[in-house]
Design a protein around this motif. Structure first.
Motif, mmCIF file in Angstrom:
data_model
loop_
_atom_site.group_PDB
_atom_site.id
_atom_site.type_symbol
_atom_site.label_atom_id
_atom_site.label_comp_id
_atom_site.label_asym_id
_atom_site.label_seq_id
_atom_site.Cartn_x
_atom_site.Cartn_y
_atom_site.Cartn_z
ATOM 1 N N PHE A 242 0.837 -1.202 0.000
ATOM 2 C CA PHE A 242 0.000 0.000 0.000
ATOM 3 C C PHE A 242 0.875 1.256 0.000
ATOM 4 C CE2 PHE A 242 -2.100 3.336 2.561
ATOM 5 C CZ PHE A 242 -3.133 3.633 1.677
ATOM 6 N N PRO A 243 0.640 2.190 -0.942
ATOM 7 C CA PRO A 243 1.467 3.419 -1.014
ATOM 8 C C PRO A 243 1.113 4.392 0.106
ATOM 9 C CG PRO A 243 -0.242 3.470 -2.687
ATOM 10 C CD PRO A 243 -0.343 2.112 -2.042
ATOM 11 N N ALA A 244 1.574 4.076 1.302
ATOM 12 C CA ALA A 244 1.203 4.862 2.479
ATOM 13 C C ALA A 244 1.725 6.291 2.418
ATOM 14 C CB ALA A 244 1.726 4.165 3.735
ATOM 15 N N ALA A 245 2.796 6.507 1.685
ATOM 16 C CA ALA A 245 3.391 7.850 1.620
ATOM 17 C C ALA A 245 2.694 8.744 0.595
ATOM 18 C CB ALA A 245 4.874 7.739 1.273
ATOM 19 N N PHE A 246 1.807 8.188 -0.219
ATOM 20 C CA PHE A 246 1.185 8.956 -1.295
ATOM 21 C C PHE A 246 0.389 10.141 -0.756
ATOM 22 C CE2 PHE A 246 -2.738 9.736 -3.687
ATOM 23 C CZ PHE A 246 -2.212 10.185 -4.891
ATOM 24 N N GLY A 247 -0.510 9.877 0.182
ATOM 25 C CA GLY A 247 -1.372 10.936 0.703
ATOM 26 C C GLY A 247 -0.598 12.068 1.347
ATOM 27 N N ILE B 291 -2.581 10.980 9.820
ATOM 28 C CA ILE B 291 -3.459 10.502 10.900
ATOM 29 C C ILE B 291 -4.716 9.875 10.317
ATOM 30 C CG2 ILE B 291 -4.852 11.232 12.868
ATOM 31 C CD1 ILE B 291 -2.762 13.437 13.352
ATOM 32 N N PHE B 292 -5.343 10.556 9.366
ATOM 33 C CA PHE B 292 -6.568 10.038 8.752
ATOM 34 C C PHE B 292 -6.323 8.671 8.120
ATOM 35 C CE2 PHE B 292 -9.761 13.689 8.053
ATOM 36 C CZ PHE B 292 -9.423 14.257 9.261
ATOM 37 N N THR B 293 -5.213 8.552 7.392
ATOM 38 C CA THR B 293 -4.928 7.303 6.684
ATOM 39 C C THR B 293 -4.686 6.153 7.651
ATOM 40 O OG1 THR B 293 -3.913 8.587 4.899
ATOM 41 C CG2 THR B 293 -3.465 6.229 4.941
ATOM 42 N N SER B 294 -3.885 6.393 8.679
ATOM 43 C CA SER B 294 -3.571 5.314 9.632
ATOM 44 C C SER B 294 -4.804 4.892 10.423
ATOM 45 C CB SER B 294 -2.452 5.762 10.582
ATOM 46 O OG SER B 294 -2.811 6.937 11.270
ATOM 47 N N VAL B 295 -5.639 5.851 10.818
ATOM 48 C CA VAL B 295 -6.871 5.514 11.552
ATOM 49 C C VAL B 295 -7.795 4.690 10.664
ATOM 50 C CG1 VAL B 295 -8.966 6.485 12.551
ATOM 51 C CG2 VAL B 295 -6.762 7.457 13.145
ATOM 52 N N ASN C 183 -3.172 -6.589 11.950
ATOM 53 C CA ASN C 183 -3.888 -5.324 11.840
ATOM 54 C C ASN C 183 -3.050 -4.181 12.403
ATOM 55 O OD1 ASN C 183 -5.704 -3.227 11.885
ATOM 56 N ND2 ASN C 183 -6.980 -4.103 13.472
ATOM 57 N N VAL C 184 -2.546 -4.346 13.617
ATOM 58 C CA VAL C 184 -1.741 -3.312 14.268
ATOM 59 C C VAL C 184 -0.444 -3.079 13.503
ATOM 60 C CG1 VAL C 184 -0.508 -2.706 16.371
ATOM 61 C CG2 VAL C 184 -2.754 -3.797 16.517
ATOM 62 N N THR C 185 0.174 -4.132 13.015
ATOM 63 C CA THR C 185 1.438 -3.998 12.285
ATOM 64 C C THR C 185 1.262 -3.169 11.021
ATOM 65 O OG1 THR C 185 2.209 -6.137 13.126
ATOM 66 C CG2 THR C 185 3.297 -5.277 11.162
ATOM 67 N N VAL C 186 0.238 -3.454 10.238
ATOM 68 C CA VAL C 186 0.009 -2.719 8.990
ATOM 69 C C VAL C 186 -0.311 -1.255 9.277
ATOM 70 C CG1 VAL C 186 -1.462 -2.534 6.955
ATOM 71 C CG2 VAL C 186 -0.721 -4.778 7.746
ATOM 72 N N SER C 187 -1.169 -1.004 10.247
ATOM 73 C CA SER C 187 -1.526 0.381 10.579
ATOM 74 C C SER C 187 -0.316 1.155 11.087
ATOM 75 C CB SER C 187 -2.643 0.390 11.628
ATOM 76 O OG SER C 187 -3.804 -0.225 11.131
ATOM 77 N N THR C 188 0.512 0.496 11.883
ATOM 78 C CA THR C 188 1.736 1.153 12.366
ATOM 79 C C THR C 188 2.674 1.467 11.209
ATOM 80 O OG1 THR C 188 1.537 -0.073 14.450
ATOM 81 C CG2 THR C 188 3.670 0.958 13.970
ATOM 82 N N PHE C 189 2.809 0.529 10.275
ATOM 83 C CA PHE C 189 3.643 0.757 9.090
ATOM 84 C C PHE C 189 3.137 1.948 8.281
ATOM 85 C CE2 PHE C 189 3.522 -0.061 4.456
ATOM 86 C CZ PHE C 189 4.848 0.235 4.167
ATOM 87 N N ILE C 190 1.836 2.048 8.100
ATOM 88 C CA ILE C 190 1.259 3.156 7.333
ATOM 89 C C ILE C 190 1.532 4.482 8.033
ATOM 90 C CG2 ILE C 190 -0.939 4.178 6.620
ATOM 91 C CD1 ILE C 190 -1.919 1.351 6.003
ATOM 92 N N LEU C 191 1.419 4.499 9.348
ATOM 93 C CA LEU C 191 1.700 5.726 10.102
ATOM 94 C C LEU C 191 3.160 6.135 9.955
ATOM 95 C CD1 LEU C 191 0.893 7.899 12.178
ATOM 96 C CD2 LEU C 191 1.408 6.245 13.975
ATOM 97 N N SER D 33 5.376 5.246 7.641
ATOM 98 C CA SER D 33 5.714 5.588 6.255
ATOM 99 C C SER D 33 5.231 6.986 5.903
ATOM 100 C CB SER D 33 5.097 4.556 5.304
ATOM 101 O OG SER D 33 5.409 4.850 3.967
ATOM 102 N N GLY D 34 4.020 7.340 6.358
ATOM 103 C CA GLY D 34 3.507 8.687 6.096
ATOM 104 C C GLY D 34 4.359 9.765 6.747
ATOM 105 N N LEU D 35 4.757 9.518 7.984
ATOM 106 C CA LEU D 35 5.616 10.490 8.677
ATOM 107 C C LEU D 35 6.974 10.615 7.978
ATOM 108 C CD1 LEU D 35 4.857 9.544 12.400
ATOM 109 C CD2 LEU D 35 3.993 11.517 11.123
#
Length: 711
Positions: free
Chosen positions: A347-352, A370-374, A389-397, A399-401
């Motif tokens: 998932f391109p977490a850094a895109f947004g 924040i919106f994307t990770s939530v 679930n927690v691992t993927v959401s943490t990764f998205i957070l 990566s976005g930062l």
């Protein structure tokens, strides 16, 4: 008026204010539908008592209310009845027994006195009647109902010594029996035990029967059932039962297992048969999106450097990017459904965050992270385990930062791609650490494939962002640094048009750009926007170039042949004409605003006073620009710089004193005319602009040494 023109006029005057609310509502509905589509449970076409074709796991943690109720009922039923022990019962029964023997003694004594007085023997029947009367008259318990006449007759016939011995044995056995817990369910056993005690005693055999009868009668329950306490304990036991839950990731049915009624019931409870969610879940996701929308609303309104139109624009762009992210999440969920392992890390977490930082600013980029990770936390909640679930959401957070921190220079595509490469490496490090924490084996494909996915997702975010940024720039009129650099290119068709049709205006625009850029730098504004805006601010003059003084050659002035009103219309039209040209060429809104607002609602003084010479009653309002007044400090700077440059250029031999006087007069005139009331420029910034203009113009028009002519 043409229908298209009529509609456009309505749109810009009235309809434009309805566009943002309508689009935001549409975005809310679309986001709600997408999220519900992603989180609703997968449907399985299974039938009762057939063999399961695949292993089915629970997509969520849910309470099995039926099982919980059954366990609560079992716990309540296991609670024994509560009985209250009454110590007074034993004392009362002993007193009753002693009273019986006392009455027997009393009857025998009375009979002996009567016999001595009347010299006549009292019969047994008379004694029995007297005893029955004493035992049944004014007493709380009629003993004669429990001890029959035959037993009482035996008591009457005993001598004093035997009677005392029987009383002693009965009371002793009664004390032992009533010292125990006597209930209805064990009273028979206790009576038997007490009778055995009498049987083993030293009483004469012919007296043991009456002793057993009296003892059996005297033994009663000394523990009473307490319904209230029993019910309280059962409720407490029921409340202490831990709710039975079907845990997220728990196997409901194994492949090859028969689907019995219990399994079928659990599948229905999890909505794995009907692909539906409970109404409260729909309401929950609706409230979640509403909460995010409210956060975005207040966050946007707190941005003091944005006017209302820009705030609406930012909200629309943010919502659009969020919808795009939801669509990407849906694609990832679809690929997961195709049993592609660990594809969620692609998932391109850094895109947004990346695209929001480029289009808007860093603050909104953090909000998007924040919106994307939530959102991802709920989207991936149907994974095999909560840990995934927690691992993927943490990764998205993370990566976005990382994308926000790494992305610095986004004026060049090569710099953006380099940032994408760095974020890809950071993504690999994040996934590596997260998989180590989750205790995944290092030498397995399950470990290294997600790491590779994360790298591709990081680079892909930036490549995708470079591709879609022009779309957002065009659709929403967003102005980015790269877009400004592109518009500043001298080979741009509109700049060539100004240079060819109105060379004087082109030169004037360059000079204004230099002045305005210096002032903007001095107060910390967007100097690149100001410079590019100045290049195009007078593009409306290309429609009638000769009617503007900087384009007039050989002293020929076309206004000499026109009335002041006709000249006024031509001069005033160049702002609206310029905005229309830029709008037709799909320019960003900030550049259009500069063309439209750079004169504000100032007065065209020359033609106003010329008209007033012919008609003293002429209205000043008719000779003012239509505006609006400058809405930003950047446009206010251009407003001042434009007039100052024209005034100084028309001045003969400008000196420092003349330049300062011109700058002061123009700024003071704008202040008195209240041209800057709609923007957030401060008095301190105006003074800085005043000083910067004087310094810059003095540098341009400095006095030169007069060199002698060569002869």
């Amino acid at each position: 008026m043409k229908p298209t023109k009529k509609w456009m006029d309505w749109y810009y005057k009235t309809g434009k204010k309805y566009v943002t609310p309508v689009i935001l509502i549409v975005f809310f509905i679309v986001a709600f539908v997408l999220i519900c589509q992603m989180v609703k449970p997968e449907s399985y076409n299974v039938k009762l008592f057939e063999v399961a074709q695949k292993t089915i796991r629970s997509p969520q943690t849910i309470e099995d209310t039926q099982k919980t109720a059954e366990e609560q009922a079992k716990a309540a039923a296991a609670v024994e009845d509560v009985y209250v022990f009454n110590r007074e019962t034993a004392q009362n029964r002993e007193s009753l027994v002693r009273s019986l023997f006392a009455y027997v003694t009393e009857v025998n004594r009375e009979a002996a006195l009567n016999d001595a007085k009347n010299d006549k023997m009292t019969s047994i029947d008379q004694k029995l009647d007297s005893l029955k009367g004493k035992l049944s008259k004014n007493v709380s318990e009629d003993i004669t109902e429990g001890v029959n006449a035959a037993m009482l007759t035996i008591l009457i016939q005993m001598n004093v010594k035997d009677l005392q011995q029987v009383e002693k044995e009965v009371v002793s056995a009664l004390d032992v029996a009533m010292g125990q817990s006597v209930r209805k369910d064990n009273m028979t056993d206790i009576k038997v035990s007490a009778r055995d005690t009498i049987e083993l005693s030293n009483l004469p055999a012919n007296y043991k029967g009456v002793a057993k009868t009296i003892l059996s009668y005297a033994i009663v329950p000394n523990e009473v059932y307490n319904a209230a306490q029993t019910e309280d304990r059962r409720k407490e036991a029921s409340a202490n039962v831990i709710p039975v839950k079907i845990l997220q990731g728990q196997v409901v049915v194994q492949e090859g297992q028969i689907i019995d009624r219990e399994i079928y019931r659990q599948l229905a409870l999890l909505h794995l048969l009907d692909q539906k969610m409970p109404i409260k879940q729909y309401a929950g996701f609706g409230l979640l999106l509403l909460s995010l929308g409210i956060m975005l609303y207040f966050f946007t309104n707190k941005q003091k450097n944005l006017n209302k139109a820009r705030k609406n624009q930012y909200a629309l762009v943010f919502s659009s990017v969020y919808i795009a992210i939801l669509l990407m999440l849906m694609i990832i969920r679809f690929l997961e459904g195709a049993d592609i392992s660990n594809i969620s890390f692609l998932f391109p977490a850094a895109f947004g965050p990346m695209i929001i930082k480029i289009l808007l600013n860093e603050k909104f980029a953090f909000m998007m992270t924040i919106f994307t990770s939530v959102t991802s936390f709920f989207v991936f909640q149907s994974d095999a385990t909560a840990a995934v679930n927690v691992t993927v959401s943490t990764f998205i957070l993370l990566s976005g930062l990382a994308s926000i921190v790494v992305l610095r220079d986004y004026s060049r595509r090569s710099a953006i791609l380099l940032s994408g490469f760095i974020v890809g490496l950071a993504n690999m490090a994040f996934v590596f650490l997260l998989l180590l924490i989750s205790n995944t084996g290092l030498l397995t494909l399950a470990f290294w494939i997600p790491v590779g996915y994360a790298f591709l997702g990081g680079i892909g975010s930036f490549v995708l962002g470079i591709g879609v940024i022009p779309i957002f720039e065009t659709v929403f009129g967003i102005l980015t640094t790269s877009r400004l650099v592109e518009l500043a290119n001298p080979n741009h068709p509109l700049l060539k048009k100004i240079m060819m049709k109105a060379p004087g205006t082109y030169h004037h625009s360059l000079m204004v750009a230099n002045l305005a850029e210096s002032c903007t730098d001095a107060i910390g504004g967007n100097s690149l926007l100001v410079r590019v805006g100045c290049f195009y601010h007078d593009i409306g003059k290309t429609i009638r170039p000769p009617y503007f003084v900087e384009n007039q050659l050989h002293g020929i002035n076309p206004h000499d042949r026109l009335t002041p009103e006709q000249s006024r219309d031509i001069i005033l039209a160049h702002t609206t004409d310029g905005a229309a040209i830029l709008r037709d060429n799909h320019f960003p809104q900030p550049i259009i605003d500069i063309a439209l607002e750079h004169h504000g609602t100032t007065l065209v003084k020359y033609f106003y006073y010329k008209a007033k010479e012919k008609n003293p009653d002429v209205s000043e309002a008719d000779f003012r620009y239509s505006g609006p007044k400058p809405q930003t400090k950047e446009i206010a700077i251009i407003n001042i710089s434009d007039s100052v440059e024209a005034a100084v250029r028309s001045c003969d031999a400008p000196t420092k004193e003349k330049i300062k006087a011109i700058v002061d007069n123009i700024i003071d005139d704008r202040m008195q005319d209240k041209q800057f009331v709609a923007c957030d420029i401060t008095f301190q910034e105006i003074e800085t602009i005043r000083a910067t203009l004087c310094a810059t113009l003095n540098g341009i028009y400095h006095q030169r040494i007069q060199y002698p002519d060569d002869k």
